[in-house]
Design a protein around this motif. Structure first.
Motif, PDB file in Angstrom:
ATOM      1  N   GLY A 268     -49.681 -61.705  10.712  1.00  0.00           N
ATOM      2  CA  GLY A 268     -49.846 -62.674  11.794  1.00  0.00           C
ATOM      3  C   GLY A 268     -51.241 -62.714  12.397  1.00  0.00           C
ATOM      4  N   ARG A 269     -52.194 -62.077  11.730  1.00  0.00           N
ATOM      5  CA  ARG A 269     -53.553 -62.095  12.266  1.00  0.00           C
ATOM      6  C   ARG A 269     -54.451 -63.113  11.548  1.00  0.00           C
ATOM      7  N   GLY A 270     -53.825 -64.087  10.863  1.00  0.00           N
ATOM      8  CA  GLY A 270     -54.590 -65.046  10.057  1.00  0.00           C
ATOM      9  C   GLY A 270     -55.644 -65.803  10.843  1.00  0.00           C
ATOM     10  N   ASN A 271     -55.360 -66.109  12.104  1.00  0.00           N
ATOM     11  CA  ASN A 271     -56.319 -66.915  12.882  1.00  0.00           C
ATOM     12  C   ASN A 271     -57.375 -66.078  13.581  1.00  0.00           C
ATOM     13  N   GLN A 272     -57.256 -64.790  13.441  1.00  0.00           N
ATOM     14  CA  GLN A 272     -58.229 -63.913  14.099  1.00  0.00           C
ATOM     15  C   GLN A 272     -59.535 -63.873  13.293  1.00  0.00           C
ATOM     16  N   THR A 273     -60.663 -63.717  13.983  1.00  0.00           N
ATOM     17  CA  THR A 273     -61.950 -63.681  13.275  1.00  0.00           C
ATOM     18  C   THR A 273     -62.041 -62.414  12.417  1.00  0.00           C
ATOM     19  N   ALA A 274     -62.458 -62.614  11.174  1.00  0.00           N
ATOM     20  CA  ALA A 274     -62.637 -61.479  10.258  1.00  0.00           C
ATOM     21  C   ALA A 274     -64.115 -61.216  10.017  1.00  0.00           C
ATOM     22  N   LEU A 275     -64.901 -62.295   9.927  1.00  0.00           N
ATOM     23  CA  LEU A 275     -66.318 -62.118   9.582  1.00  0.00           C
ATOM     24  C   LEU A 275     -67.173 -63.062  10.423  1.00  0.00           C
ATOM     25  N   ILE A 276     -68.198 -62.492  11.010  1.00  0.00           N
ATOM     26  CA  ILE A 276     -69.159 -63.289  11.785  1.00  0.00           C
ATOM     27  C   ILE A 276     -70.487 -63.188  11.057  1.00  0.00           C
ATOM     28  N   PHE A 277     -71.044 -64.318  10.683  1.00  0.00           N
ATOM     29  CA  PHE A 277     -72.354 -64.307  10.018  1.00  0.00           C
ATOM     30  C   PHE A 277     -73.395 -64.782  11.020  1.00  0.00           C
ATOM     31  N   ASP A 278     -74.412 -63.961  11.213  1.00  0.00           N
ATOM     32  CA  ASP A 278     -75.484 -64.286  12.147  1.00  0.00           C
ATOM     33  C   ASP A 278     -76.800 -64.081  11.425  1.00  0.00           C
ATOM     34  N   SER A 279     -77.512 -65.193  11.230  1.00  0.00           N
ATOM     35  CA  SER A 279     -78.755 -65.121  10.478  1.00  0.00           C
ATOM     36  C   SER A 279     -79.899 -65.736  11.275  1.00  0.00           C
ATOM     37  N   PRO A 280     -80.608 -64.914  12.053  1.00  0.00           N
ATOM     38  CA  PRO A 280     -81.736 -65.486  12.793  1.00  0.00           C
ATOM     39  C   PRO A 280     -82.828 -66.025  11.871  1.00  0.00           C
ATOM     40  N   VAL A 281     -82.879 -65.542  10.632  1.00  0.00           N
ATOM     41  CA  VAL A 281     -83.957 -66.007   9.741  1.00  0.00           C
ATOM     42  C   VAL A 281     -83.672 -67.396   9.179  1.00  0.00           C
TER      43      VAL A 281
END
Ligand code: COA
Ligand code: AMP
Length: 629
Positions: free
Chosen positions: A65-78
């Motif tokens: 039931g955690r399908g809608n939870q965030t798994a991966l956050i990609f942050d690329s300042p470059v």
């Protein structure tokens, strides 16, 4: 529960202890055999269990039931990019990517090399390979073609996954020419390469061998998880040893999943839904364990950061990311904190950010030096936890267990052995030394889950490299001591491995490159202490007689050679020409003595030295260049 109770349980009843931890994961078939030992005392954990690591890390959470939870956050300042994947989205993408690989014939047990920058596709690739029961081998993007070629020949991959480029601050590094060169150099040729085209540089594809990632993925069908045994390999990760050839550390699926899941509770004290950020690279073990597998196994969101702690755009980057995503645990290497401290000693760039969700800061990769630790504790007001580990173990050997019983922090110590690790300090005869006395840090067999029990492609190498020196023990390669309270102090390597910005390098390997210069007769590469990077390699070189090259030109050429043979990441810069090297009467170079002289440490001239006068000559040369006082 107290630390001592937890630790003692792991020592007194290892099978019971780890069976209980294994119950925390969703197996296809729960293992009946928890630990099997071979005649050398080498342990195999959960060998008959059936599972799939990608299933445990992704599908399991969707089912729960955690399908809608965030798994991966990609942050690329470059690249000015920020994206997120939920567990459902990541599971679907991984299933399709696995289908793409299956379409190229990848099946259980095949090897797939991943040579990628820090983008979500790197993580997706790893999980897709795991989903098929195949074995990934991630090669750090900063390694040059000959290093990649070595790994291609050793792992013999069916497919290589790569991207058109990586971005180093503002510099676009084209990966594809490096990959092409490596495949040219390697004897083994992969059947196919799949290239993720980034807009910053579009790579030319070789017809019949290379595929465009996006086009191929669009035609792929999702596939399910292939069951594997607990003892089947999940990945091979190459690490520097004392020889020129890197060792392929094999990680098994079962022990790895169990140990990492346990570590998230016991060491880091994070729970499903928390945000965990290991600011490293997927090419290193920290990235494998704590960017990819452990956070996802625990149902946390992981941050994939394509940037540096400074310069992208400034020394507030770590704090910006922590505040923006509500990071609960930040984990990086001391060199990153030293870089931030140098740029922003007053931590003014921390002030705009709300770090109330940040619970603890973890450090590893090299010893957290006491001044950096004191600074970090003061500016953050958070527990700063040093923990010691290696590629070979895949998780911490000593730590301050935040989820069991946080202990008082002692500066310079990575605290106590983690449950499962019987850490002892021995002399060269395998005899325990008294508290406070330095010796070899060894771990009594059997090793706990996740630790290596084989080196890829070489049946005897694990025994010969790690078990032979101190029978009955795994030799860590590090030296240190345990104090009267049981705190472990890891003081540094006792072999020819050096630590540059938290990255493990072999001086032997660099030496091989320096020695091939046509004007070099012989050389010794040693570690020189460096304020920012901890250590950097330095070449002490004797020229062939009649050589006319200037020291400046030689240095330029050697820097270029090391960069193109191993990679810029070695940070090789300094070269000093000496008339001769100090040798024993049997002709062995006295590297330890050289190391001590160069780093201003006390040294004794060994009685075996061939000609003691050489020491004064070397000191005079180093003084004339203002390299020693
Ligand atoms: N691809 C290609 N080149 C790479 C690379 C990659 N993935 N990663 C690093 N390099 C290059 C860099 O561009 C640099 O090249 P240069 O000499 O031409 O400038 C060289 O390798 C050295 O890189 P780095 O050690 O990152 O030095 P830096 O001066 O660019 O940055 C720090 C200094 C302290 C910010 C950086 O070392 C750092 O972030 N350290 C943290 C290390 C870490 O996370 N370790 C993880 C282990 S847990
Ligand atoms: P790697 O295999 O690249 O992770 O490097 C492992 C080596 O890094 C260890 O053998 C140590 O020499 C060093 N190391 C890692 N973490 C620590 C730490 N917390 N304290 C001291 N040395 C460390």
């Amino acid at each position: 529960m107290s630390y001592r109770t937890e630790y003692n349980q792991s020592m007194n009843d290892p099978e019971g202890f780890w069976r209980k931890q294994a119950e925390d994961l969703e197996w296809f078939k729960f293992p009946q055999k928890i630990l099997s030992l071979d005649e050398d005392g080498i342990g195999y954990w959960f060998a008959d269990g059936e599972m799939n690591t990608a299933y445990m890390a992704l599908d399991h959470h969707v089912k729960a039931g955690r399908g809608n939870q965030t798994a991966l956050i990609f942050d690329s300042p470059v690249t000015n990019t920020k994206t997120r994947y939920t567990f459902s989205e990541l599971t679907d993408t991984v299933a399709k990517t696995a289908g793409m690989l299956a379409g190229l014939g990848v099946v259980k047990g095949d090897r797939v090399i991943i040579y990628m920058p820090m983008i979500p596709e790197a993580v997706i690739s790893m999980l897709a390979v795991a989903r098929l029961g195949a074995i990934h081998s991630v090669v750090f993007g900063g390694f040059a073609p000959p290093e990649l070629a070595l790994r291609i020949d050793d792992a013999t991959p069916k497919v290589i996954l790569s991207a058109s480029c990586g971005i180093e601050i503002k510099r676009v590094i084209e990966y594809k020419p490096l990959l092409d060169k490596a495949i040219d150099l390697a004897k083994h040729k992969p059947q196919s390469c799949i290239i993720y085209q980034r807009p910053q540089s579009v790579a030319t594809l070789i017809e019949g061998r290379d595929y465009d990632w996006t086009a191929l993925l669009s035609k792929a069908k999702p596939v399910g998880c292939t069951p594997v045994k607990g003892s089947d390999p999940l990945y091979i990760l190459y690490t520097s040893g004392t020889t020129g050839k890197p060792k392929g550390v094999v990680r098994e699926n079962g022990g790895h999943a169990v140990a990492l899941k346990y570590s998230m509770n016991a060491i880091y004290n994070v729970k499903p839904g928390d945000v965990f950020w290991a600011s490293s690279d997927v090419g290193w073990v920290v990235g494998h364990s704590y960017i990819v597998y452990a956070p996802l196994l625990q149902g946390c969101a992981t941050v994939v950061y394509e940037g540096k702690p400074i310069m992208t755009p400034d020394a507030g980057a770590l704090w910006r990311v922590c505040a923006e995503y509500g990071v609960k645990v930040l984990f990086t290497a001391p060199t990153a904190f030293r870089a931030v401290k140098k740029e922003d000693p007053q931590a003014l760039l921390m002030k705009p950010y709300d770090l109330s969700k940040l619970q603890a800061i973890f450090s590893a990769g090299e010893r957290l030096d006491p001044p950096t630790e004191a600074w970090l504790s003061e500016i953050s007001g958070k527990p700063v936890v040093d923990h010691w580990w290696q590629t070979e173990t895949g998780w911490a050997i000593t730590a301050n267990l935040q989820g069991v019983e946080p202990m008082p922090i002692k500066s310079g110590s990575s605290t106590m052995p983690v449950p499962g690790f019987n850490v002892q300090i021995l002399d060269e005869n395998g005899v325990q030394v008294p508290h406070g006395t330095q010796g070899y840090i060894a771990i009594k067999l059997p090793l706990p889950p996740s630790c290596l029990n084989q080196v890829w492609g070489d049946k005897n190498k694990f025994r010969d490299s790690y078990l032979q020196f101190l029978p009955g023990y795994y030799t860590s390669g590090d030296g240190g001591y345990i104090d009267n309270d049981g705190y472990v102090f890891v003081m540094g390597r006792v072999d020819d491995v050096i630590n540059v910005a938290g990255h493990r390098m072999s001086t032997g390997e660099i030496e091989e490159v320096v020695a091939t210069h046509p004007e070099v007769a012989e050389c010794a590469v040693i570690a020189r202490d460096d304020e920012l990077k901890g250590q950097v390699p330095m070449g002490l070189v004797v020229l062939k007689s009649g050589a006319t090259i200037s020291e400046e030109e030689l240095q330029k050429q050697l820097i270029a050679r090391v960069r193109t043979s191993i990679g810029a990441i070695t940070c090789y810069k300094d070269t000093v020409v000496l008339a001769r090297l100090p040798k024993t009467r049997s002709g062995k170079t006295l590297r330890k003595t050289l190391y001590k002289i160069v780093n201003g440490q006390e040294y004794t001239v060994p009685s075996t030295i061939d000609d003691p006068a050489v020491i004064a000559e070397i000191i005079a040369t180093l003084r004339s260049k203002k390299l020693v006082a």
